[in-house]
Enzyme design. Structure first.
Site, PDB file in Angstrom:
ATOM      1  N   TRP A  39       0.765  -1.164   0.128  1.00  0.00           N
ATOM      2  CA  TRP A  39       0.078   0.108   0.237  1.00  0.00           C
ATOM      3  C   TRP A  39       0.638   1.237   0.067  1.00  0.00           C
ATOM      4  CZ3 TRP A  39      -5.019   1.953   0.414  1.00  0.00           C
ATOM      5  CH2 TRP A  39      -5.169   3.280   0.722  1.00  0.00           C
ATOM      6  N   ASN A  41       0.132   5.572   0.380  1.00  0.00           N
ATOM      7  CA  ASN A  41      -0.644   6.766   0.399  1.00  0.00           C
ATOM      8  C   ASN A  41       0.240   7.852   0.069  1.00  0.00           C
ATOM      9  OD1 ASN A  41      -0.994   5.864   3.413  1.00  0.00           O
ATOM     10  ND2 ASN A  41      -1.409   8.080   3.492  1.00  0.00           N
ATOM     11  N   ASP A  42      -0.015   8.927   0.971  1.00  0.00           N
ATOM     12  CA  ASP A  42       0.668  10.432   0.997  1.00  0.00           C
ATOM     13  C   ASP A  42       2.147  10.338   0.355  1.00  0.00           C
ATOM     14  OD1 ASP A  42      -1.697  10.771   2.337  1.00  0.00           O
ATOM     15  OD2 ASP A  42      -0.436  11.751   3.938  1.00  0.00           O
ATOM     16  N   GLN A  58       3.726   7.222   2.363  1.00  0.00           N
ATOM     17  CA  GLN A  58       3.250   6.397   3.273  1.00  0.00           C
ATOM     18  C   GLN A  58       3.105   4.712   2.729  1.00  0.00           C
ATOM     19  OE1 GLN A  58       1.866   7.776   6.838  1.00  0.00           O
ATOM     20  NE2 GLN A  58       3.728   8.231   6.303  1.00  0.00           N
ATOM     21  N   PHE A 101       3.942   8.442  10.466  1.00  0.00           N
ATOM     22  CA  PHE A 101       3.063   9.331   9.482  1.00  0.00           C
ATOM     23  C   PHE A 101       3.805  10.481   8.677  1.00  0.00           C
ATOM     24  CE2 PHE A 101      -1.671   8.524  11.464  1.00  0.00           C
ATOM     25  CZ  PHE A 101      -1.280   7.474  11.331  1.00  0.00           C
ATOM     26  N   ASP A 169       1.955  15.741  10.279  1.00  0.00           N
ATOM     27  CA  ASP A 169       2.407  16.028   9.210  1.00  0.00           C
ATOM     28  C   ASP A 169       3.073  17.217   8.865  1.00  0.00           C
ATOM     29  OD1 ASP A 169       0.778  13.821   8.736  1.00  0.00           O
ATOM     30  OD2 ASP A 169      -1.099  15.079   7.854  1.00  0.00           O
ATOM     31  N   TRP A 306      -9.118   8.902   0.448  1.00  0.00           N
ATOM     32  CA  TRP A 306      -9.607   8.044   1.239  1.00  0.00           C
ATOM     33  C   TRP A 306     -10.947   7.387   1.037  1.00  0.00           C
ATOM     34  CZ3 TRP A 306      -5.993   5.909   3.939  1.00  0.00           C
ATOM     35  CH2 TRP A 306      -4.824   6.661   4.517  1.00  0.00           C
TER      36      TRP A 306
HETATM   37  C1  FRU Z   1      -3.363  11.827   4.932  1.00  0.00           C
HETATM   38  C2  FRU Z   1      -2.971  11.205   6.306  1.00  0.00           C
HETATM   39  C3  FRU Z   1      -1.946  12.056   7.111  1.00  0.00           C
HETATM   40  C4  FRU Z   1      -1.337  11.080   7.958  1.00  0.00           C
HETATM   41  C5  FRU Z   1      -1.295   9.818   7.054  1.00  0.00           C
HETATM   42  C6  FRU Z   1      -1.307   8.609   7.455  1.00  0.00           C
HETATM   43  O1  FRU Z   1      -3.683  11.175   3.773  1.00  0.00           O
HETATM   44  O2  FRU Z   1      -4.168  10.890   6.905  1.00  0.00           O
HETATM   45  O3  FRU Z   1      -2.719  13.102   7.682  1.00  0.00           O
HETATM   46  O4  FRU Z   1      -0.127  11.383   8.401  1.00  0.00           O
HETATM   47  O5  FRU Z   1      -2.244   9.970   6.049  1.00  0.00           O
HETATM   48  O6  FRU Z   1      -1.107   7.192   6.721  1.00  0.00           O
END
Ligand code: FRU
Length: 496
Positions: A39, A41-42, A58, A101, A169, A306
């Site tokens: 996976w 993400n950010d 992430q 994070f 963040d 999300w």
């Molecule tokens: C944004 C978020 C951040 C956090 C991260 C966790 O997409 O929710 O605020 O640090 O993803 O994976």
């Protein structure tokens, strides 16, 4: 050895080495960043270090769903081809065992500095466990990173009314020998705010101000702030959660937006001027930027949000980044265009000048799932126009333009989607001189409208054999069309 008695980072590195090979049933996009496995993400720590561009993200290597957050690591020379590096951070300390994070990075004195949020649980007075989010530093050489012994460098003892659960963040930067950090936080009324800190040694941080507050005007909690200068203005980017829809400007759920203005030192204030949305599509979140070697400000975002999870079950990886975009500023609005490096990968130009389209047409040479396609509309006296792409049989994704209403709709309803996710987004755009540049890379469409005035980014997982492009004109539409294939040759960057 770490807190868990295991070597979590070592395990992740070992796992991703072998798992990265397994992409037979889920070929990667050709020129968009994806995780080696699992996976993504950010984007995190998008930065220039020793002349190379680093992108962390992430990362949960073991599953195609979100889990204990690591930082994955990629590198690029030209924003188009990506090289996998070993995972950089694992959640292995008492202050980050619930996750490393999001955060950012910079180069300082030859070192690569990462600032991220550590997540852990603390027992409250009533004996209940509550999440804490704190800010941490890791210092490295572009491959290996060591967490600072001073961590957490900013703990969660915040002012009354500032959330200790939602505090994350950090965006780090340096100016005149002082480091600054801007972290997202939730206020008592649930709205977002950004807290500014400063430090001289990366270890001791002093609170300066709540630099910007959302006061429920723009969603609730803000995530992933970015801060930078663009053509003489200071820019703040945030990704607000729980937005309410407003006309065609904001849609509900997870949003993204920027503020232009001026940052004042030593007052620690930000005077807001204009604001806007970066991307109006279905799949865009948590963008961050870097300053390229030649001075360009380049933005990259997570090409998902999300609320929309559509990764097919057979995939061994989940999550992609947008194509990096060059930012410019015009009349208080941020314009975005794909990095010019993409042009180095264009092949097989197919062009049609002043072609008149009526009814349904397919044009010789115009097809494909890895393409750079530009349509320049030469008239506006037609009733409607549809561009269907990734089309085959009954499946397609489309852009629909109605000149009388001035509305452009993206719709993936018939892309073969099996999940009940949102499929449509609309933007307002004038018919005169309409220009659409559409970048397709297997599962994604990034639509740049009128040279970057607006952008819509969305995903679709239609089988890759569906490559047709159909033009459907209600009335007579005249346009110039140029299409290139995008071909990324050479060594596959993930060992696949
Ligand atoms: C944004 C978020 C951040 C956090 C991260 C966790 O997409 O929710 O605020 O640090 O993803 O994976």
């Amino acid at each position: 050895m770490d807190l868990t008695g295991k070597n979590l980072l070592g395990e992740a590195r070992e796992y991703e080495e072998t798992a990265a090979m397994k992409t037979e049933h889920c070929p990667r996009p050709s020129f968009h960043a994806t995780p080696p496995t699992g996976w993504m993400n950010d984007p995190n720590g998008f930065s220039l270090y020793r002349g190379e561009y680093h992108l962390f993200f992430q990362y949960h290597p073991y599953d195609i769903h979100w889990g204990p957050m690591h930082w994955g690591h990629l590198k690029t020379e030209d924003f188009i081809t990506w090289e996998m590096l070993p995972a950089a951070l694992a959640p292995d300390k008492s202050y980050d065992y619930k996750g490393c994070f999001s955060g950012t990075a910079l180069e300082s004195d030859g070192k690569h500095i990462l600032m991220y949020t550590g997540v852990y649980e603390e027992e409250t007075e009533g004996g209940k466990k509550e999440i804490r989010q704190v800010q941490c530093i890791a210092i490295g050489d572009g491959i290996n990173y060591e967490k600072s012994s001073a961590n957490p460098v900013i703990d969660s003892s915040l002012e009354e009314g500032f959330s200790r659960i939602d505090f994350r963040d950090p965006k780090i930067w340096e100016k005149d020998g002082v480091y600054y950090s801007l972290a997202a936080n939730r206020c008592e009324d649930g709205s977002g705010q950004l807290l500014l800190y400063k430090s001289e040694d990366l270890k001791r941080w002093e609170f300066c101000s709540a630099l910007l507050k959302g006061s429920t005007e723009f969603g609730r909690m803000w995530e992933c702030p970015d801060f930078f200068e663009l053509e003489g203005k200071d820019i703040i980017i945030v990704s607000p959660q729980d937005m309410k829809a407003k006309g065609l400007e904001f849609h509900s759920g997870n949003g993204n937006m920027y503020f232009t203005g001026s940052f004042k030192l030593p007052e620690y204030t930000f005077q807001r001027e204009s604001h806007g949305v970066l991307d109006y599509g279905l799949d865009f979140y948590a963008p961050q930027t870097l300053k390229a070697k030649d001075g360009r400000r380049i933005l990259i975002g997570w090409m998902q949000t999300w609320d929309n999870y559509m990764t097919p079950d057979c995939f061994t990886w989940s999550g992609m980044m947008t194509i990096p975009r060059e930012l410019t500023l015009r009349d208080g609005r941020i314009y975005q265009n794909p990095v010019r490096e993409l042009e180095n990968y264009r092949l097989k130009e197919v062009a049609y000048q002043n072609i008149r389209l009526q009814g349904m047409t397919q044009l010789e040479g115009i097809e494909g799932r890895e393409i750079d396609l530009t349509l320049e509309f030469l008239n506006s006296n037609y009733d409607g126009f549809r561009l269907q792409f990734a089309a085959g049989g009954e499946e397609y994704t489309e852009l629909y333009y109605e000149p009388a209403k001035g509305i452009l709709t993206f719709d993936r309803k018939y892309s073969g989607i099996r999940r009940d996710v949102i499929c449509e987004r609309q933007i307002s755009v004038k018919a005169d001189g309409l220009k659409l540049r559409i970048i397709l890379d297997k599962y994604s469409a990034e639509v740049f409208v009128n040279d970057g005035e607006k952008v819509m980014t969305s995903l679709f997982f239609t089988p890759l054999e569906a490559k047709d492009i159909r033009f459907l004109a209600d009335g007579c539409v005249s346009m110039n069309i140029v299409k290139y294939d995008i071909a990324v040759n050479g060594e596959s960057t993930y060992g696949a």
